[in-house]
Scaffold this active site. Structure first.
Site, PDB file in Angstrom:
ATOM      1  NE  ARG A  55      -3.087   0.000   3.152  1.00 40.84           N
ATOM      2  CZ  ARG A  55      -4.207   0.475   3.886  1.00 40.84           C
ATOM      3  NH1 ARG A  55      -4.812  -1.055   4.352  1.00 40.84           N
ATOM      4  NH2 ARG A  55      -5.132   1.589   4.180  1.00 40.84           N
ATOM      5  CG  ASP A  57       3.063   5.774   2.360  1.00 41.41           C
ATOM      6  OD1 ASP A  57       1.560   5.283   2.816  1.00 41.41           O
ATOM      7  OD2 ASP A  57       4.032   6.116   2.925  1.00 41.41           O
ATOM      8  NE  ARG A 206       8.081   8.050   1.668  1.00 39.42           N
ATOM      9  CZ  ARG A 206       7.216   9.173   2.011  1.00 39.42           C
ATOM     10  NH1 ARG A 206       7.650  10.966   2.438  1.00 39.42           N
ATOM     11  NH2 ARG A 206       5.974   9.004   2.709  1.00 39.42           N
TER      12      ARG A 206
END
Length: 276
Positions: A55, A57, A206
């Site tokens: 999923r 972002d 990230r």
């Protein structure tokens, strides 16, 4: 109950104008757009059980996303030969379904996966990102040393508790196994990080990139990103790198379809830290 056919969809998208993958009532998302288009072609609610491997972002891209859904077997037989082209005509241009493949009913796009591989693109050119790549490449304001980036990456490979790099969720573990983490500089000068693991927790990729970048430009020692692995809470010192440089490029599955269910069962087991 009607016989149903499970389909694997290979999907790519430019995440710039999406609020992530997961459907949200008031926001444009990949799952929302895909479901609305399938409803238009097949009838509302005909396709069920849309499940994604990862999923992503808001703002994150995908070149190798995988999801599955179920269709009534007669509907699939009716549309099999032309559904892909109909979706190509009706979907917006920033999302594509590149393949639709019939798979066993125990295939699970999320839980049958053996790995997810992401890439993160960065330019340290003094003029910034090229206009044609501004949507998928981060412009970094300082020169980056490839050797330092790879030295920082090396300490993060393996099975660790990545709590310092994750947004913790209740009753969820932050234990993960990173099987690949390295950097390359392409002929055009772009630096690309490749990050592969069995799974990732929220913001993990990230956050790892953000920590490695400040080691790569010399503001932190190359040992610093790995030193954070001793922490059991999210580190406020780590800056999460912007979403637009990140893309999901591949999801792996067992070569033998007979192993889909076994892999899914294994994945569902709660991860617990090894005994010290």
């Amino acid at each position: 109950m009607d016989e149903r056919t499970r389909l694997r969809l290979d999907v790519s998208y430019d995440g710039t104008d999406f609020s992530g993958w997961a459907a949200q009532p008031t926001r444009r998302t990949v799952a929302g757009v895909l479901t609305a288009t399938l409803d238009l072609v097949l009838g509302a609610g005909t396709a069920t059980g849309l499940t994604v491997a990862g999923r992503t972002d808001a703002g994150v891209h995908a070149a190798g996303q995988v999801c599955h859904l179920d269709l009534p077997a007669p509907v699939w037989r009716e549309h099999e030969g032309r559904l892909l082209r109909r979706l190509a005509r009706l979907l917006p241009t920033d999302v594509r379904v590149r393949a639709m493949t019939e798979v066993p009913g125990d295939f699970d796009a999320r839980f049958s996966a053996t790995f997810r591989r992401y890439e993160y693109r960065v330019t340290d050119a003094p003029w910034g990102a090229e206009p044609l790549r501004r949507r998928d490449t981060l412009a970094w304001p300082k020169p980056l040393e490839l050797a330092a980036l790879n030295a920082a990456a090396a300490g993060l490979v393996g099975e660790h508790d990545f709590a310092a790099y994750c947004r913790r969720k209740e009753n969820a573990t932050t234990l993960r196994e990173v099987t690949r983490l390295d950097w390359r500089r392409d002929p055009d000068g772009i630096l690309v990080a490749t990050v592969q693991a069995d799974a990732f927790c929220q913001n993990m990729v990230r956050s790892l990139v953000g920590a490695m970048l400040v080691a790569g430009d010399g503001r932190r020692p190359v040992e610093w990103p790995a030193s954070l692995l001793t922490r059991r809470e999210r580190s406020s010192e780590v800056t999460v790198a912007p979403a637009h440089g990140l893309a999901l490029v591949e999801v792996g599955y067992p070569d033998d379809p007979a192993q889909y269910a076994r892999r899914a069962d294994l994945t569902r087991r709660l991860r617990v830290p090894a005994e010290s």
